[in-house]
Design a protein around this motif. Sequence first.
Motif, PDB file in Angstrom:
ATOM      1  N   ARG A 264      80.176  14.312  -4.970  1.00 62.73           N
ATOM      2  CA  ARG A 264      79.073  13.352  -5.022  1.00 62.73           C
ATOM      3  C   ARG A 264      78.651  13.101  -6.477  1.00 62.73           C
ATOM      4  NH1 ARG A 264      76.291  11.679  -0.826  1.00 62.73           N
ATOM      5  NH2 ARG A 264      77.033  13.371   0.468  1.00 62.73           N
TER       6      ARG A 264
ATOM      7  N   VAL B 292      77.412   7.414  -0.740  1.00 60.43           N
ATOM      8  CA  VAL B 292      77.363   8.521  -1.688  1.00 60.43           C
ATOM      9  C   VAL B 292      75.924   8.809  -2.071  1.00 60.43           C
ATOM     10  CG1 VAL B 292      78.066   9.293  -3.980  1.00 60.43           C
ATOM     11  CG2 VAL B 292      79.633   7.955  -2.589  1.00 60.43           C
TER      12      VAL B 292
ATOM     13  N   TRP C 133      86.712   9.602  -0.934  1.00 62.22           N
ATOM     14  CA  TRP C 133      85.826  10.727  -0.618  1.00 62.22           C
ATOM     15  C   TRP C 133      86.640  11.954  -0.209  1.00 62.22           C
ATOM     16  CZ3 TRP C 133      81.200  12.390  -1.555  1.00 62.22           C
ATOM     17  CH2 TRP C 133      80.671  13.419  -0.800  1.00 62.22           C
TER      18      TRP C 133
END
Length: 103
Positions: free
Chosen positions: A7, A74, A89
């Motif tokens: 992230r 995100v 991701w």
Amino acid sequence: MTEKDARKELMRRANDISPTVHVGKDGLDQGVFDEIVNQLKKNRLIKVKVLSNSDDDAKGAAESIEEATGAIAVDVRGSVIVLTDKRTWTSLSQKKFRGVSDA
């Protein structure tokens, strides 16, 4: 790489990009979802801005976008949503497993 690290990395990358999709008074419709999908195919990381005249708030819009497009939200800050595709991701999140197995 942990999910938190993934992230952080995506937020670092998103720092330099501007919102390319705007959600206005018409709200979220199929055209907006299609545009998000098309841009994610090209760029893999995009920003969506929810304008103040929209009926949707940013968090609700992020949830709707995730359901309709399969994208990953995100981060949501103010009226800006940072989105990535599942492929990006997954590749960032699973780097932690490669590091553990190599050790």
